[in-house]
Structures are given as C-alpha cells and as structure tokens.
Design a protein around this motif. Structure first.
Motif, PDB file in Angstrom:
ATOM      1  N   MET A 199     -12.650   5.319  -7.482  1.00  0.00           N
ATOM      2  CA  MET A 199     -12.114   6.444  -8.183  1.00  0.00           C
ATOM      3  C   MET A 199     -12.807   6.743  -9.524  1.00  0.00           C
ATOM      4  O   MET A 199     -13.199   5.710 -10.303  1.00  0.00           O
ATOM      5  N   TYR A 233     -12.228   7.783 -13.084  1.00  0.00           N
ATOM      6  CA  TYR A 233     -11.088   8.247 -14.133  1.00  0.00           C
ATOM      7  C   TYR A 233     -11.562   8.299 -15.575  1.00  0.00           C
ATOM      8  O   TYR A 233     -12.614   7.751 -15.933  1.00  0.00           O
ATOM      9  N   ASN A 272     -11.035  -3.421  -9.512  1.00  0.00           N
ATOM     10  CA  ASN A 272     -10.800  -2.854  -8.585  1.00  0.00           C
ATOM     11  C   ASN A 272     -11.741  -1.880  -8.101  1.00  0.00           C
ATOM     12  O   ASN A 272     -11.471  -1.236  -7.193  1.00  0.00           O
ATOM     13  N   HIS A 317     -12.734   0.815  -9.746  1.00  0.00           N
ATOM     14  CA  HIS A 317     -12.841   1.992 -10.191  1.00  0.00           C
ATOM     15  C   HIS A 317     -14.005   2.266 -11.556  1.00  0.00           C
ATOM     16  O   HIS A 317     -14.140   1.424 -12.277  1.00  0.00           O
ATOM     17  N   LEU A 373      -2.254   1.315 -12.155  1.00  0.00           N
ATOM     18  CA  LEU A 373      -3.272   1.443 -10.977  1.00  0.00           C
ATOM     19  C   LEU A 373      -2.479   1.783  -9.619  1.00  0.00           C
ATOM     20  O   LEU A 373      -2.986   2.802  -8.927  1.00  0.00           O
ATOM     21  N   LEU A 374      -1.158   1.369  -9.348  1.00  0.00           N
ATOM     22  CA  LEU A 374      -0.394   1.997  -8.222  1.00  0.00           C
ATOM     23  C   LEU A 374      -0.293   3.588  -8.538  1.00  0.00           C
ATOM     24  O   LEU A 374      -0.511   4.352  -7.353  1.00  0.00           O
ATOM     25  N   LYS A 386      -3.379   5.613  -7.572  1.00  0.00           N
ATOM     26  CA  LYS A 386      -3.878   5.271  -6.014  1.00  0.00           C
ATOM     27  C   LYS A 386      -3.179   6.382  -5.418  1.00  0.00           C
ATOM     28  O   LYS A 386      -3.592   6.889  -4.426  1.00  0.00           O
ATOM     29  N   ARG A 387      -2.004   6.591  -6.143  1.00  0.00           N
ATOM     30  CA  ARG A 387      -0.988   7.607  -5.321  1.00  0.00           C
ATOM     31  C   ARG A 387      -1.241   9.237  -5.572  1.00  0.00           C
ATOM     32  O   ARG A 387      -0.433   9.957  -5.109  1.00  0.00           O
TER      33      ARG A 387
END
Ligand code: NAD
Length: 216
Positions: A1, A3, A23, A25, A194-195, A198-199
């Motif tokens: 992603m 960001y 991760n 990103h 981070l969670l 992702k959502r």
C-alpha cells in the motif's frame, strides 16, 4: 500500500515507517513541522503528530480525499465533532491507544463495573516518558470514562523513557485488585496501526475506533 505519514520524523512516525517498510508498504507522502513532500498520491494517511497540527491534517484529508488513521492525542470534543464531519466523506479510524493489549484491558474494565461497589477506592495512574506533552494521557481518560464509579483524579508520572504504563487499582478493606498494562516498545501501537491500515479501505465512510476494527 502507498501511505502518507504526518509526524513522520517523530518517535511514533519513525516506528510506524519501520514496521510498514518491513511489510512492504511504501511511504509516498510525509509531513512534519518543517517539511512536506509527496512523491505519489497516498491511498491512506496516518497522523501521529501533535494536536496543534489537527486542523492542517483535516485540510489535507479534505484536499486528497483519502482515509485517515489518527492516533494524535489531546483531541477534544470540538475536534471529534470535526472528525465526525470529515468522516462523512472518508473512513476515519481514531484511537488514543492503538495497542491491542489496552483494548483487551478496556473489556476487562467494563466487566469490573459488575463487581465494584461503593466500598472500593479506585485510582488510575499513568506513566510515560519525559517528552510526552499531554497530561493525563488520552488512554487514562479513555479508561476513566469506562468506570461507572467516580474516579476523582488521574495520577500522571513523567519518567525517563517509559513507553507507557496504565494501572487501575480497586482497593477495599483487606484486599486490592490491580489491572496493569505496560507497553515494552512502540511496536505495541504500530501493530495496531498496521492492522487498521490493512482494513481501512474496506470500510464505509464513518468514524471508527480501533477497538471496532480489532473486533471485526
Ligand atoms: P514526537 O514529539 O516524537 O513527534 C511529533 C511529530 O509531529 C514530529 O515529527 C513533529 O515534527 C510533528 N509535527 C509537529 N508539528 C507538526 C505540524 N504542524 N504538522 C505536521 N507534523 C507536525 O511525538 P510521538 O511520541 O511520536 O507522538 C506523536 C503523537 O502520537 C502524540 O500526540 C502522542 O501522544 C501520540 N501517541 C499516540 C499513541 C496511540 O496509540 N494513539 C501512541 C503513542 C503516541
């Protein structure tokens, strides 16, 4: 992603970038008190900066029309009204504490309301590093608001490089119950960010707490 990060040179900003790098990103937009740079349009923006930057953050979100994750503390009811307003246009995840452990602790605390009567003294103490600007911590206020009984004041300690400790004590004659959460490193918070990242793109527009995201 891809960001964006507001407060990128701060302690949390650096820790978020480290975990997001690991991760895979990519940081494409960054801003702090002195610098603002964009190499590509971000898909989401994360703000861990300072309350005084809040209106600027809203202006940036309005302009870029991207979802926002905001962990900056010290926001007041007026600021929340503005967050609710902007969340009609984009999804917003806000929490004064992105640690999974603290969010579990809030559930335990709710349960305590079933058992604690007027015979208990209740005290909340929060301890953070000497550089933390707001006092008491946003998390301590959040914990206080869960307790049904009156808690007169929150004790705040500013000590060395403590990442963050919150303790709630329930004492009656003859015994005491202590609920303590301690962050060992900033990873306690960055994992939750981070969670959320992702959502967030699967969410409808609206204002969400990190706990709502965690419980999904
Ligand atoms: P810090 O002082 O190390 O970093 C603050 C950052 O904000 C710096 O990069 C600074 O340049 C930047 N900044 C200042 N003015 C700005 C402006 N006008 N525009 C953009 N950026 C600006 O602080 P920190 O320890 O990294 O914490 C940052 C925030 O996150 C604080 O509000 C802190 O309380 C909060 N925090 C929240 C959680 C959580 O889980 N919600 C956890 C830890 C810290």
């Amino acid at each position: 992603m891809k960001y964006g990060l507001i407060g990128y040179s701060g302690k949390m900003g650096k820790a978020i970038k480290e975990l997001f790098d690991k991760n895979g990103h990519k940081l494409v937009y960054w801003k702090d008190s002195e610098k603002e740079e964009e190499i590509e349009k971000p898909e989401i923006i994360i703000d861990f900066s300072i309350k005084s930057a809040f209106l600027e953050t809203l202006r940036i979100i309005e302009e870029k029309e991207v979802p926002l994750i905001i962990g900056t503390t010290g926001l007041d009811e007026n600021d929340f009204e503005k967050l609710r307003e902007i969340s009609k246009k984009v999804p917003v995840i806000q929490s004064f504490n992105f640690s999974i452990g603290i969010n579990i602790m809030t559930e335990l605390l709710k349960k305590m309301n079933d058992f604690i009567d007027d015979s208990y003294d209740i005290e909340i103490t929060e301890t953070h590093h000497r550089f933390k600007k707001d006092k008491p911590s946003g998390t301590a206020i959040l914990l206080k608001n869960i307790i049904d009984k009156e808690v007169e004041e929150i004790h705040s300690k500013r000590l060395g490089s403590e990442f963050g400790e919150h303790e709630i004590e329930f004492a009656t004659t003859g015994e005491i119950i202590k609920l303590t959460h301690r962050a060992y490193s900033r990873e306690a918070f960055t994992k939750g960010v981070l969670l959320s990242a992702k959502r967030i793109n699967n969410l409808e527009n609206g204002l969400y707490t990190f706990k709502e995201i965690l419980m999904r």
